[in-house]
Design a protein around this motif. Structure first.
Motif, mmCIF file in Angstrom:
data_model
loop_
_atom_site.group_PDB
_atom_site.id
_atom_site.type_symbol
_atom_site.label_atom_id
_atom_site.label_comp_id
_atom_site.label_asym_id
_atom_site.label_seq_id
_atom_site.Cartn_x
_atom_site.Cartn_y
_atom_site.Cartn_z
ATOM 1 N N ILE A 96 36.672 58.039 39.590
ATOM 2 C CA ILE A 96 35.368 57.721 38.999
ATOM 3 C C ILE A 96 34.296 57.509 40.066
ATOM 4 O O ILE A 96 33.116 57.719 39.832
ATOM 5 N N GLY A 97 34.725 57.086 41.254
ATOM 6 C CA GLY A 97 33.758 56.804 42.312
ATOM 7 C C GLY A 97 33.446 55.329 42.458
ATOM 8 O O GLY A 97 32.759 54.925 43.395
ATOM 9 N N GLU A 98 33.947 54.514 41.540
ATOM 10 C CA GLU A 98 33.776 53.069 41.617
ATOM 11 C C GLU A 98 34.843 52.413 40.740
ATOM 12 O O GLU A 98 35.399 53.045 39.840
ATOM 13 N N VAL A 99 35.107 51.157 41.034
ATOM 14 C CA VAL A 99 36.126 50.437 40.267
ATOM 15 C C VAL A 99 35.732 48.969 40.216
ATOM 16 O O VAL A 99 35.145 48.427 41.150
ATOM 17 N N PHE A 100 36.048 48.340 39.077
ATOM 18 C CA PHE A 100 35.717 46.929 38.858
ATOM 19 C C PHE A 100 37.009 46.139 38.622
ATOM 20 O O PHE A 100 37.391 45.888 37.476
ATOM 21 N N PRO A 101 37.706 45.718 39.700
ATOM 22 C CA PRO A 101 38.914 44.907 39.513
ATOM 23 C C PRO A 101 38.536 43.493 39.057
ATOM 24 O O PRO A 101 37.643 42.863 39.624
ATOM 25 N N TYR A 102 39.224 43.029 38.019
ATOM 26 C CA TYR A 102 38.987 41.682 37.501
ATOM 27 C C TYR A 102 40.274 40.885 37.666
ATOM 28 O O TYR A 102 41.342 41.308 37.209
ATOM 29 N N ALA A 103 40.185 39.734 38.327
ATOM 30 C CA ALA A 103 41.356 38.909 38.592
ATOM 31 C C ALA A 103 41.243 37.584 37.838
ATOM 32 O O ALA A 103 40.192 36.935 37.879
ATOM 33 N N GLU A 104 42.315 37.221 37.147
ATOM 34 C CA GLU A 104 42.361 35.945 36.435
ATOM 35 C C GLU A 104 43.064 34.910 37.313
ATOM 36 O O GLU A 104 44.114 35.197 37.895
ATOM 37 N N TYR A 105 42.469 33.715 37.394
ATOM 38 C CA TYR A 105 42.988 32.665 38.266
ATOM 39 C C TYR A 105 43.668 31.572 37.445
ATOM 40 O O TYR A 105 43.102 31.058 36.483
ATOM 41 N N ASP A 106 44.894 31.228 37.833
ATOM 42 C CA ASP A 106 45.663 30.179 37.159
ATOM 43 C C ASP A 106 45.480 28.879 37.944
ATOM 44 O O ASP A 106 46.073 28.699 39.013
ATOM 45 N N GLU A 107 44.636 27.994 37.422
ATOM 46 C CA GLU A 107 44.346 26.751 38.141
ATOM 47 C C GLU A 107 45.557 25.823 38.202
ATOM 48 O O GLU A 107 45.682 25.029 39.142
ATOM 49 N N SER A 108 46.445 25.902 37.227
ATOM 50 C CA SER A 108 47.625 25.037 37.235
ATOM 51 C C SER A 108 48.574 25.394 38.380
ATOM 52 O O SER A 108 49.271 24.535 38.923
ATOM 53 N N ARG A 109 48.588 26.659 38.777
ATOM 54 C CA ARG A 109 49.448 27.106 39.878
ATOM 55 C C ARG A 109 48.671 27.346 41.166
ATOM 56 O O ARG A 109 49.266 27.615 42.212
ATOM 57 N N ASN A 110 47.335 27.294 41.089
ATOM 58 C CA ASN A 110 46.476 27.573 42.243
ATOM 59 C C ASN A 110 46.754 28.967 42.821
ATOM 60 O O ASN A 110 46.891 29.136 44.037
ATOM 61 N N MET A 111 46.834 29.949 41.932
ATOM 62 C CA MET A 111 47.037 31.322 42.391
ATOM 63 C C MET A 111 46.533 32.302 41.321
ATOM 64 O O MET A 111 46.337 31.929 40.166
ATOM 65 N N TRP A 112 46.311 33.548 41.752
ATOM 66 C CA TRP A 112 45.914 34.590 40.810
ATOM 67 C C TRP A 112 47.087 34.920 39.908
ATOM 68 O O TRP A 112 48.237 34.971 40.355
ATOM 69 N N SER A 113 46.794 35.160 38.645
ATOM 70 C CA SER A 113 47.871 35.413 37.679
ATOM 71 C C SER A 113 47.863 36.835 37.130
ATOM 72 O O SER A 113 48.882 37.306 36.622
ATOM 73 N N LYS A 114 46.728 37.526 37.217
ATOM 74 C CA LYS A 114 46.645 38.872 36.644
ATOM 75 C C LYS A 114 45.479 39.624 37.291
ATOM 76 O O LYS A 114 44.423 39.042 37.564
#
Length: 223
Positions: A96-114
């Motif tokens: 496509i020429g561009e991409v929009f990665p979206y990351a979900e953050y799990d505050e209970s684990r202090n890490m990205w979850s998805k």
């Protein structure tokens, strides 16, 4: 005998007004559809894009002197399926020429979850006076509208988990601002001041169109 003389002005050349160029898409959503179609149907385009997207990311290694930190990041990489996520991001970038990665953050684990890619057809980018900072918003797609408007029990269960302000924005078909903490915008820039990226496939659009026209001509002869 009589003689008539006709003076004709030479045709002025402009790459902007060639017949082939006038047939090319001008809006971003149609351009994305063309790039997806050529990727799906043309073997040379598909193989070239796949090589660009996967060859540099054949292996992913996380190393740290502190083994506790290393294990935490390896656990997070496994949780978000990082290797596949990076390859999907790379594929979208080249196609496509561009991409929009979206990351979900799990505050209970202090890490990205998805981590997943937003559909660029429904993402709007606006520049801000701050260099490197943009406002990124999401237009509700038909699936989101269906979840909000449907009486299906499954969709109702989804609505119960969603933020009420988000549901309200979707119901009014308004753009949903996305937090820059979660969303990223990677783009293949043809110029530094373009808001959106440009696919490498665009450079061969006219050749691909001509190829398709030749093929259609052969199909007619075969019939």
């Amino acid at each position: 005998g009589r003689g008539n003389t006709t003076n004709m002005m030479p045709n002025l050349y402009s790459p902007l007004f060639l017949t082939a160029n006038l047939q090319l898409p001008r809006d971003r959503i149609t351009a994305n559809a063309w790039n997806r179609a050529f990727y799906e149907t043309n073997p040379i385009v598909r193989n070239s894009i796949n090589l660009h997207a996967t060859y540099p990311i054949s292996k992913l290694i996380i190393k740290c002197k502190d083994k506790k930190i290393e294990r935490a990041y390896l656990d997070m990489a496994k949780r978000v399926d990082l290797f596949n996520a990076v390859q999907q991001i790379s594929l979208e970038y080249w196609m496509i020429g561009e991409v929009f990665p979206y990351a979900e953050y799990d505050e209970s684990r202090n890490m990205w979850s998805k981590i997943y890619c937003q559909n660029p057809d429904y993402v709007v980018v606006k520049r801000t006076p701050i260099p490197g900072e943009s406002i990124i918003a999401l237009k509700p797609d038909p699936k989101l509208l269906q979840i909000v408007q449907s009486n299906d029990p499954v969709h109702k269960a989804y609505r119960d988990k969603m933020d009420p302000s988000l549901l309200d924005a979707i119901a009014r078909n308004e753009y949903i601002p996305l937090d820059n903490f979660n969303i990223s915008h990677l783009k293949n820039e043809s110029t530094a001041y373009n808001t959106h990226g440009s696919s490498v496939i665009v450079a061969v659009w006219k050749d691909l169109v001509l190829w398709d026209l030749f093929r259609e001509n052969k199909f007619i002869q075969a019939d």
